[in-house]
Motif scaffolding. Structure first.
Motif, PDB file in Angstrom:
ATOM      1  N   GLU A  14       0.831  -1.071   0.049  1.00 31.51           N
ATOM      2  CA  GLU A  14      -0.092  -0.080   0.038  1.00 31.51           C
ATOM      3  C   GLU A  14       0.822   1.178   0.076  1.00 31.51           C
ATOM      4  O   GLU A  14       0.327   2.240  -0.521  1.00 31.51           O
ATOM      5  CB  GLU A  14      -0.777  -0.006   1.287  1.00 31.51           C
ATOM      6  N   ALA A  15       2.046   1.274   0.807  1.00 27.27           N
ATOM      7  CA  ALA A  15       3.040   2.404   0.700  1.00 27.27           C
ATOM      8  C   ALA A  15       3.578   2.666  -0.543  1.00 27.27           C
ATOM      9  O   ALA A  15       3.468   3.701  -1.177  1.00 27.27           O
ATOM     10  CB  ALA A  15       4.032   2.120   1.923  1.00 27.27           C
ATOM     11  N   ALA A  16       3.918   1.520  -1.100  1.00 27.72           N
ATOM     12  CA  ALA A  16       4.496   1.564  -2.545  1.00 27.72           C
ATOM     13  C   ALA A  16       3.473   2.226  -3.532  1.00 27.72           C
ATOM     14  O   ALA A  16       3.802   2.916  -4.397  1.00 27.72           O
ATOM     15  CB  ALA A  16       5.040   0.473  -3.013  1.00 27.72           C
ATOM     16  N   LYS A  17       2.479   1.743  -3.523  1.00 32.02           N
ATOM     17  CA  LYS A  17       1.308   2.115  -4.434  1.00 32.02           C
ATOM     18  C   LYS A  17       0.979   3.700  -4.034  1.00 32.02           C
ATOM     19  O   LYS A  17       0.893   4.377  -5.303  1.00 32.02           O
ATOM     20  CB  LYS A  17      -0.140   1.483  -4.216  1.00 32.02           C
ATOM     21  N   SER A  53       8.851   7.371   2.587  1.00 27.24           N
ATOM     22  CA  SER A  53       7.904   6.600   2.925  1.00 27.24           C
ATOM     23  C   SER A  53       8.607   5.293   3.549  1.00 27.24           C
ATOM     24  O   SER A  53       7.798   4.238   3.749  1.00 27.24           O
ATOM     25  CB  SER A  53       7.196   6.184   1.478  1.00 27.24           C
ATOM     26  N   ASP A  54       9.854   5.366   4.083  1.00 30.57           N
ATOM     27  CA  ASP A  54      10.315   4.326   4.650  1.00 30.57           C
ATOM     28  C   ASP A  54      10.569   2.926   3.778  1.00 30.57           C
ATOM     29  O   ASP A  54      10.791   1.943   4.341  1.00 30.57           O
ATOM     30  CB  ASP A  54       9.832   3.761   6.092  1.00 30.57           C
ATOM     31  N   LEU A  55      10.464   3.011   2.718  1.00 29.15           N
ATOM     32  CA  LEU A  55      10.783   1.895   1.581  1.00 29.15           C
ATOM     33  C   LEU A  55      11.976   1.736   1.241  1.00 29.15           C
ATOM     34  O   LEU A  55      12.301   0.395   0.948  1.00 29.15           O
ATOM     35  CB  LEU A  55       9.796   1.936   0.227  1.00 29.15           C
ATOM     36  N   VAL A  59      13.967  -3.689   4.217  1.00 29.56           N
ATOM     37  CA  VAL A  59      14.502  -4.893   4.448  1.00 29.56           C
ATOM     38  C   VAL A  59      15.682  -4.550   5.425  1.00 29.56           C
ATOM     39  O   VAL A  59      16.356  -5.698   5.805  1.00 29.56           O
ATOM     40  CB  VAL A  59      15.057  -5.467   3.233  1.00 29.56           C
ATOM     41  N   LEU A  60      15.783  -3.806   5.995  1.00 32.80           N
ATOM     42  CA  LEU A  60      16.953  -3.428   7.124  1.00 32.80           C
ATOM     43  C   LEU A  60      16.508  -3.709   8.490  1.00 32.80           C
ATOM     44  O   LEU A  60      14.994  -3.478   8.915  1.00 32.80           O
ATOM     45  CB  LEU A  60      17.347  -1.882   7.366  1.00 32.80           C
ATOM     46  N   ALA A  61      17.150  -4.131   9.348  1.00 33.65           N
ATOM     47  CA  ALA A  61      16.717  -4.507  10.839  1.00 33.65           C
ATOM     48  C   ALA A  61      16.352  -3.324  11.753  1.00 33.65           C
ATOM     49  O   ALA A  61      17.011  -2.004  11.023  1.00 33.65           O
ATOM     50  CB  ALA A  61      17.833  -5.292  11.453  1.00 33.65           C
ATOM     51  N   GLU A  62      15.745  -3.310  12.864  1.00 31.08           N
ATOM     52  CA  GLU A  62      15.337  -1.974  13.367  1.00 31.08           C
ATOM     53  C   GLU A  62      16.659  -1.271  13.986  1.00 31.08           C
ATOM     54  O   GLU A  62      16.585  -0.186  14.116  1.00 31.08           O
ATOM     55  CB  GLU A  62      14.282  -2.561  14.712  1.00 31.08           C
ATOM     56  N   ARG A  63      17.816  -2.004  14.291  1.00 27.86           N
ATOM     57  CA  ARG A  63      18.831  -1.552  14.815  1.00 27.86           C
ATOM     58  C   ARG A  63      19.661  -0.459  13.626  1.00 27.86           C
ATOM     59  O   ARG A  63      20.287   0.450  14.011  1.00 27.86           O
ATOM     60  CB  ARG A  63      20.025  -2.559  15.406  1.00 27.86           C
ATOM     61  N   HIS A  64      19.021  -0.734  12.483  1.00 25.15           N
ATOM     62  CA  HIS A  64      19.668   0.251  11.325  1.00 25.15           C
ATOM     63  C   HIS A  64      18.550   1.027  10.925  1.00 25.15           C
ATOM     64  O   HIS A  64      18.651   1.682   9.922  1.00 25.15           O
ATOM     65  CB  HIS A  64      20.247  -0.769  10.171  1.00 25.15           C
ATOM     66  N   GLY A  65      17.481   1.052  11.715  1.00 26.27           N
ATOM     67  CA  GLY A  65      16.371   2.204  11.304  1.00 26.27           C
ATOM     68  C   GLY A  65      15.153   1.660  10.273  1.00 26.27           C
ATOM     69  O   GLY A  65      14.710   2.550   9.865  1.00 26.27           O
ATOM     70  N   GLY A  66      15.506   0.286  10.284  1.00 33.50           N
ATOM     71  CA  GLY A  66      14.595  -0.397   9.082  1.00 33.50           C
ATOM     72  C   GLY A  66      13.250  -1.038   9.848  1.00 33.50           C
ATOM     73  O   GLY A  66      13.145  -0.898  10.924  1.00 33.50           O
ATOM     74  N   ALA A  67      12.640  -1.531   8.807  1.00 34.18           N
ATOM     75  CA  ALA A  67      11.220  -2.493   9.250  1.00 34.18           C
ATOM     76  C   ALA A  67      11.435  -3.880   9.410  1.00 34.18           C
ATOM     77  O   ALA A  67      10.725  -4.508  10.000  1.00 34.18           O
ATOM     78  CB  ALA A  67      10.398  -2.306   8.523  1.00 34.18           C
ATOM     79  N   LEU A  76       7.345  -7.621  -3.537  1.00 35.39           N
ATOM     80  CA  LEU A  76       6.052  -6.993  -3.788  1.00 35.39           C
ATOM     81  C   LEU A  76       6.110  -5.350  -4.014  1.00 35.39           C
ATOM     82  O   LEU A  76       5.622  -5.211  -5.082  1.00 35.39           O
ATOM     83  CB  LEU A  76       5.274  -7.166  -2.372  1.00 35.39           C
ATOM     84  N   VAL A  77       7.066  -4.842  -3.669  1.00 38.15           N
ATOM     85  CA  VAL A  77       7.400  -3.474  -3.700  1.00 38.15           C
ATOM     86  C   VAL A  77       7.905  -3.164  -5.238  1.00 38.15           C
ATOM     87  O   VAL A  77       7.392  -2.386  -5.793  1.00 38.15           O
ATOM     88  CB  VAL A  77       8.157  -2.770  -2.644  1.00 38.15           C
ATOM     89  N   LEU A  78       8.871  -4.194  -5.597  1.00 34.99           N
ATOM     90  CA  LEU A  78       9.371  -4.112  -7.031  1.00 34.99           C
ATOM     91  C   LEU A  78       8.319  -4.477  -7.778  1.00 34.99           C
ATOM     92  O   LEU A  78       8.419  -3.667  -9.237  1.00 34.99           O
ATOM     93  CB  LEU A  78      10.650  -5.066  -7.025  1.00 34.99           C
ATOM     94  N   ARG A  79       7.513  -5.207  -7.533  1.00 30.10           N
ATOM     95  CA  ARG A  79       6.241  -5.320  -8.761  1.00 30.10           C
ATOM     96  C   ARG A  79       5.584  -4.156  -8.893  1.00 30.10           C
ATOM     97  O   ARG A  79       5.144  -3.825  -9.935  1.00 30.10           O
ATOM     98  CB  ARG A  79       5.334  -6.573  -8.310  1.00 30.10           C
ATOM     99  N   GLU A  80       5.234  -3.498  -7.972  1.00 27.54           N
ATOM    100  CA  GLU A  80       4.634  -2.129  -7.889  1.00 27.54           C
ATOM    101  C   GLU A  80       5.395  -0.921  -8.724  1.00 27.54           C
ATOM    102  O   GLU A  80       4.849  -0.355  -9.605  1.00 27.54           O
ATOM    103  CB  GLU A  80       4.330  -1.354  -6.542  1.00 27.54           C
TER     104      GLU A  80
END
Length: 380
Positions: A14-17, A53-55, A59-67, A76-80
């Motif tokens: 949804e964020a990617a769209k 949008s934090d996209l 794929v980064l870990a939380e310790r690196h500021g990711g989700a 899924l994001v690449l498909r969009e």
């Protein structure tokens, strides 16, 4: 067996769209109308939106500021992104970041990953070797010189290299296992020569002449380069799927409105059968993509299977390389002369599809690789 995506993965879609909603394929520079490269750089404003949008940190870990999400979420994001022909190094950037996170030294991860997640640093990877037909890890030699490593060799068709800050370069030390080296684009001894993709994007031939990097920039974990290569291939399959799905949707809309003999051409049996065949191609591309992406994630988590994950990736590449070509060829045929009109976006999709097909390589080569894996790992 549960084939549904997680709430986090669906939220990423949804964020990617939302980010890609403002990208108009009609406005993407056309290789048919632009001599040489269609642009000197990728779409920086869109890159900034992806970062906001934090996209880019998906794929980064939380310790690196990711989700902390996985390869499935990235695909899924690449498909969009492919649906709208987004001109950003999303695949190479995120795949390289995942490799650094999983296998890089703490020093390298701290230097690259926070900036990569914010979009301040752009990462890419050299994956095509000297000619595009030989193993990439054999194209560059890494030699130890005291506490540093010296790199010699050439890598061709490196995507987004001119706009990247760091380039992941596979190499060999002469001792068996391939290594992965993170090289800053401005490193002394590194030169970039212009090359151009079928889609008109600016690529680079990367020449390394005694490029020296510190020990911390070299990743020698067994399998690190192989996993990055598989992730890049699987991500390319996701791009092929997204592009193909949008092309088939365009074809459906056109044939539903275009009339001959007083009827929409979509009602003619020959047209419907061709469109149905391409729909089957896309569904096969989709199921093999998710199988490959899931296996990459499962292998990371320690789960095994009757074949290595390379087998699932090979199957996905077989369907994607053949399928994306068939989809765009059928679309051009069913659009008639209108498909070649440069005021209509289909020719842009055709050029991008051909580039993806070339990146994936011929299906016959992947079938041979799959056969070798089956021979080496008999299924009981």
């Amino acid at each position: 067996m549960d084939f549904t995506f997680t709430e986090e993965q669906q939220a990423a879609v949804e964020a990617a769209k939302a980010v890609f909603a403002d990208v108009a394929p009609d406005s993407v520079p056309s290789p048919a109308l632009t001599p040489g490269a269609v642009a000197d750089d990728f779409d920086r404003p869109l890159w900034a939106k992806l970062a906001a949008s934090d996209l880019l940190s998906l794929v980064l870990a939380e310790r690196h500021g990711g989700a902390g999400l996985d390869a499935v979420a990235l695909c899924l994001v690449l498909r969009e992104a492919a649906r709208v022909l987004a001109r950003v190094p999303l695949l190479e950037h995120c795949a390289t970041a995942m490799a650094v996170q999983a296998h890089g030294s703490p020093e390298l991860a701290a230097a690259l990953l926070p900036g990569a997640g914010r979009g301040d640093l752009v990462l890419t990877a050299a994956a095509h070797g000297r000619t595009g037909h030989d193993p990439a890890e054999l194209a560059v030699v890494a030699r130890r010189e005291g506490t540093r490593w010296s790199l010699e060799g050439v890598q061709t068709s490196v995507p987004w290299a001119h706009g990247a800050d760091w380039i992941a370069v596979p190499a060999h030390t002469g001792e068996g296992e391939a290594v992965l080296v993170l090289v800053p684009r401005t490193a002394e001894g590194l030169t970039l020569a212009d090359q151009y993709s079928t889609s008109g994007e600016r690529l680079a031939e990367l020449a390394l002449d005694g490029v020296r990097v510190p020990e911390a920039h070299l990743i020698d974990t067994p399998g690190a380069w192989d996993r990055l290569r598989q992730l890049l291939a699987t991500g390319t399959c996701a791009l092929a799927l997204g592009l193909g799905e949008n092309v088939l949707a365009m074809t459906s809309q056109y044939t539903g409105k275009r009339e001959q003999f007083g009827f929409p051409v979509a009602t003619f049996q020959a047209v419907a059968v061709q469109a149905a065949d391409r729909y089957i191609d896309l569904r096969a591309m989709e199921v093999t993509l998710w199988q490959a992406a899931w296996r990459l994630d499962a292998t990371t988590g320690g789960a095994g299977g009757p074949l290595p994950s390379a087998g699932d990736v090979a199957v996905a590449k077989i369907w994607a390389s053949e399928g994306v070509r068939r989809v765009v060829q059928t679309a051009q045929h069913l659009h008639g002369g209108f498909g070649a009109d440069t005021d209509y976006p289909l020719h842009r999709y055709h050029a991008w599809a051909k580039q993806l097909e070339l990146q994936l390589g011929p299906a016959a080569a992947h079938e041979e690789a799959l056969g070798d894996l089956l021979a080496a790992h008999p299924l009981a």
